[in-house]
Design a protein around this motif. Sequence first.
Motif, PDB file in Angstrom:
ATOM      1  N   VAL A  41       0.912  -1.191   0.033  1.00 36.29           N
ATOM      2  CA  VAL A  41       0.067   0.021   0.108  1.00 36.29           C
ATOM      3  C   VAL A  41       0.911   1.332  -0.005  1.00 36.29           C
ATOM      4  O   VAL A  41       0.729   2.178  -0.923  1.00 36.29           O
ATOM      5  N   LYS A  42       1.801   1.369   0.904  1.00 34.20           N
ATOM      6  CA  LYS A  42       2.727   2.493   1.030  1.00 34.20           C
ATOM      7  C   LYS A  42       4.048   2.491   0.191  1.00 34.20           C
ATOM      8  O   LYS A  42       4.363   3.692   0.077  1.00 34.20           O
ATOM      9  N   LYS A  43       4.234   1.319  -0.212  1.00 34.69           N
ATOM     10  CA  LYS A  43       5.518   1.270  -1.088  1.00 34.69           C
ATOM     11  C   LYS A  43       7.016   1.710  -0.550  1.00 34.69           C
ATOM     12  O   LYS A  43       7.846   1.107  -0.741  1.00 34.69           O
ATOM     13  N   PHE A  44       6.974   2.249   0.851  1.00 33.65           N
ATOM     14  CA  PHE A  44       7.987   2.656   1.428  1.00 33.65           C
ATOM     15  C   PHE A  44       7.588   2.934   2.958  1.00 33.65           C
ATOM     16  O   PHE A  44       6.626   3.406   3.203  1.00 33.65           O
ATOM     17  N   LEU A  45       8.627   2.226   3.637  1.00 36.33           N
ATOM     18  CA  LEU A  45       8.322   2.508   5.256  1.00 36.33           C
ATOM     19  C   LEU A  45       9.662   3.259   5.757  1.00 36.33           C
ATOM     20  O   LEU A  45      10.798   2.695   5.435  1.00 36.33           O
ATOM     21  N   PRO A  46       9.611   4.340   6.552  1.00 35.54           N
ATOM     22  CA  PRO A  46      10.860   5.126   6.973  1.00 35.54           C
ATOM     23  C   PRO A  46      11.284   4.258   8.253  1.00 35.54           C
ATOM     24  O   PRO A  46      11.471   4.936   9.479  1.00 35.54           O
ATOM     25  N   LEU A  47      11.685   3.027   8.191  1.00 35.15           N
ATOM     26  CA  LEU A  47      12.075   2.309   9.315  1.00 35.15           C
ATOM     27  C   LEU A  47      13.295   1.449   8.908  1.00 35.15           C
ATOM     28  O   LEU A  47      13.250   0.695   7.496  1.00 35.15           O
ATOM     29  N   HIS A  48      14.380   1.388   9.734  1.00 30.85           N
ATOM     30  CA  HIS A  48      15.409   0.595   9.438  1.00 30.85           C
ATOM     31  C   HIS A  48      16.107   0.168  10.523  1.00 30.85           C
ATOM     32  O   HIS A  48      15.466   0.091  11.794  1.00 30.85           O
ATOM     33  N   ASP A  49      17.377  -0.466  10.383  1.00 29.78           N
ATOM     34  CA  ASP A  49      18.092  -1.013  11.767  1.00 29.78           C
ATOM     35  C   ASP A  49      18.247  -0.277  12.853  1.00 29.78           C
ATOM     36  O   ASP A  49      18.127  -0.694  14.065  1.00 29.78           O
ATOM     37  N   LYS A  50      18.373   0.912  12.918  1.00 31.19           N
ATOM     38  CA  LYS A  50      18.560   2.062  13.577  1.00 31.19           C
ATOM     39  C   LYS A  50      17.203   2.773  14.300  1.00 31.19           C
ATOM     40  O   LYS A  50      17.256   3.649  15.044  1.00 31.19           O
ATOM     41  N   SER A  51      16.295   2.242  13.665  1.00 29.24           N
ATOM     42  CA  SER A  51      14.937   3.008  14.135  1.00 29.24           C
ATOM     43  C   SER A  51      14.594   2.728  15.535  1.00 29.24           C
ATOM     44  O   SER A  51      15.156   1.607  16.083  1.00 29.24           O
ATOM     45  N   SER A  52      14.015   3.498  16.406  1.00 27.78           N
ATOM     46  CA  SER A  52      13.830   3.057  17.825  1.00 27.78           C
ATOM     47  C   SER A  52      12.503   2.235  17.960  1.00 27.78           C
ATOM     48  O   SER A  52      11.721   2.183  16.970  1.00 27.78           O
ATOM     49  N   LYS A 112      14.314 -11.291  -1.779  1.00 25.88           N
ATOM     50  CA  LYS A 112      14.448 -10.167  -2.723  1.00 25.88           C
ATOM     51  C   LYS A 112      13.143  -9.427  -3.060  1.00 25.88           C
ATOM     52  O   LYS A 112      12.817  -9.458  -4.325  1.00 25.88           O
ATOM     53  N   LEU A 113      12.401  -9.365  -2.083  1.00 25.40           N
ATOM     54  CA  LEU A 113      11.007  -8.659  -2.295  1.00 25.40           C
ATOM     55  C   LEU A 113      11.266  -7.091  -1.701  1.00 25.40           C
ATOM     56  O   LEU A 113      10.330  -6.409  -2.221  1.00 25.40           O
ATOM     57  N   ILE A 114      12.225  -6.726  -1.101  1.00 21.02           N
ATOM     58  CA  ILE A 114      12.465  -5.450  -0.312  1.00 21.02           C
ATOM     59  C   ILE A 114      13.825  -4.719  -0.849  1.00 21.02           C
ATOM     60  O   ILE A 114      14.861  -5.784  -0.774  1.00 21.02           O
ATOM     61  N   LYS A 115      14.058  -3.717  -0.852  1.00 20.10           N
ATOM     62  CA  LYS A 115      15.108  -3.008  -0.752  1.00 20.10           C
ATOM     63  C   LYS A 115      15.519  -2.397   0.716  1.00 20.10           C
ATOM     64  O   LYS A 115      14.391  -1.725   1.208  1.00 20.10           O
ATOM     65  N   ILE A 116      16.585  -2.687   1.103  1.00 19.06           N
ATOM     66  CA  ILE A 116      16.973  -1.829   2.442  1.00 19.06           C
ATOM     67  C   ILE A 116      17.698  -0.544   2.140  1.00 19.06           C
ATOM     68  O   ILE A 116      19.103  -0.600   1.647  1.00 19.06           O
ATOM     69  N   ASP A 152      19.102   3.611   3.310  1.00 24.25           N
ATOM     70  CA  ASP A 152      19.504   4.171   4.696  1.00 24.25           C
ATOM     71  C   ASP A 152      18.535   4.794   5.351  1.00 24.25           C
ATOM     72  O   ASP A 152      18.630   5.030   6.649  1.00 24.25           O
ATOM     73  N   ASN A 153      17.572   4.985   4.681  1.00 28.17           N
ATOM     74  CA  ASN A 153      16.334   5.857   5.361  1.00 28.17           C
ATOM     75  C   ASN A 153      15.083   5.115   5.448  1.00 28.17           C
ATOM     76  O   ASN A 153      13.865   5.353   5.973  1.00 28.17           O
ATOM     77  N   GLY A 154      15.074   3.801   5.126  1.00 27.36           N
ATOM     78  CA  GLY A 154      14.021   2.798   5.312  1.00 27.36           C
ATOM     79  C   GLY A 154      14.051   1.467   4.560  1.00 27.36           C
ATOM     80  O   GLY A 154      14.943   1.322   3.976  1.00 27.36           O
ATOM     81  N   ILE A 155      12.769   1.273   4.145  1.00 25.10           N
ATOM     82  CA  ILE A 155      12.661  -0.218   3.504  1.00 25.10           C
ATOM     83  C   ILE A 155      11.764   0.129   2.309  1.00 25.10           C
ATOM     84  O   ILE A 155      10.749   0.847   2.419  1.00 25.10           O
ATOM     85  N   GLU A 156      12.154  -0.541   1.094  1.00 23.79           N
ATOM     86  CA  GLU A 156      11.196  -0.197  -0.155  1.00 23.79           C
ATOM     87  C   GLU A 156      10.846  -1.353  -0.661  1.00 23.79           C
ATOM     88  O   GLU A 156      11.668  -2.234  -0.737  1.00 23.79           O
ATOM     89  N   LEU A 157       9.467  -1.472  -1.212  1.00 26.85           N
ATOM     90  CA  LEU A 157       9.070  -2.580  -1.901  1.00 26.85           C
ATOM     91  C   LEU A 157       9.822  -2.669  -3.388  1.00 26.85           C
ATOM     92  O   LEU A 157       9.717  -1.852  -4.072  1.00 26.85           O
ATOM     93  N   ILE A 158      10.271  -3.635  -3.876  1.00 29.50           N
ATOM     94  CA  ILE A 158      10.930  -3.968  -4.939  1.00 29.50           C
ATOM     95  C   ILE A 158       9.495  -4.510  -6.048  1.00 29.50           C
ATOM     96  O   ILE A 158       8.925  -5.296  -5.690  1.00 29.50           O
TER      97      ILE A 158
END
Length: 275
Positions: free
Chosen positions: A226-237, A263-267, A269-275
């Motif tokens: 739905v969102k295509k991108f989430l602003p979450l990553h390893d260093k997210s709180s 191979k469903l997402i890209k990780i 620096d600022n989040g994760i993205e759907l491939i």
Amino acid sequence: MKELGKINSLLINRFTANGAYLALHDGEEVLLPKSYLKEEFKEGQEVEVFVYTDSEDRPVAVTNRPVALLDEFAVMEAKEITRFGAFMDWGLPKDLFVPKSEMHVDMVEGAKYLVRVCLDYKTDRLIGVSKYEDFLELETRGFEEGQEVEALIFAETDLGFKVLIENAFEGLLYKNEVFIPLELGDKIRAFVKKRREDGKLDLRIEPIGREKYEEGAEKILTVLKVKKFLPLHDKSSPESIKELLGMSKKHFKQSIGQLYKAKLIKILDNGIELI
């Protein structure tokens, strides 16, 4: 009256100015008040109703369904407290009365309690009983670790949330393992974590083992579609992850690792993205 406290399919015998009289199994009749009638109702038609007693202790049928039927539990709010007992909101015009002698603890107006609908055989009326422990089954050896169960949240303690499992067993969800908002009265699916020495069950919301990560990955994938991108990553709180996804940081990292390997997402620096 065997129909009392249950959902019944009853035939319409006749209509009057007050409503429709329905045929009971013992040959007697029960009134379905005029306010519950529909234009399409006809004599001889079968209608589904709940039967209880009105404010004058007369049997009456309604098309509403209460939050609990006879011998079932539900979390109910105390609407009025008297010296004789408490009147509980159970979704019907006439509140369910819990006698003082049947209270687990002294009730407070506006608070919610676990109540079982019972038949008072002395008066042939439905009453509420909050002494829930009297009805619990203590033998829980049939439950296995990881087993999925239906749980009703009915009380909050310092440790976590007390739950009623399958309308018959008591369990506990620990607060430090709950990452979604829960309220009294919520019905959720949960998983058996372990069986304690006292026979009660410890539960968790997330499945045990590898299945947990598969479910978490599926949840993230659904959001990304739905969102295509989430602003979450390893260093997210942990707080940010809990707010957006309702899961722990450890669960999140394991889940995105699985999606990345597939191979469903890209990780990024600022989040994760759907491939």
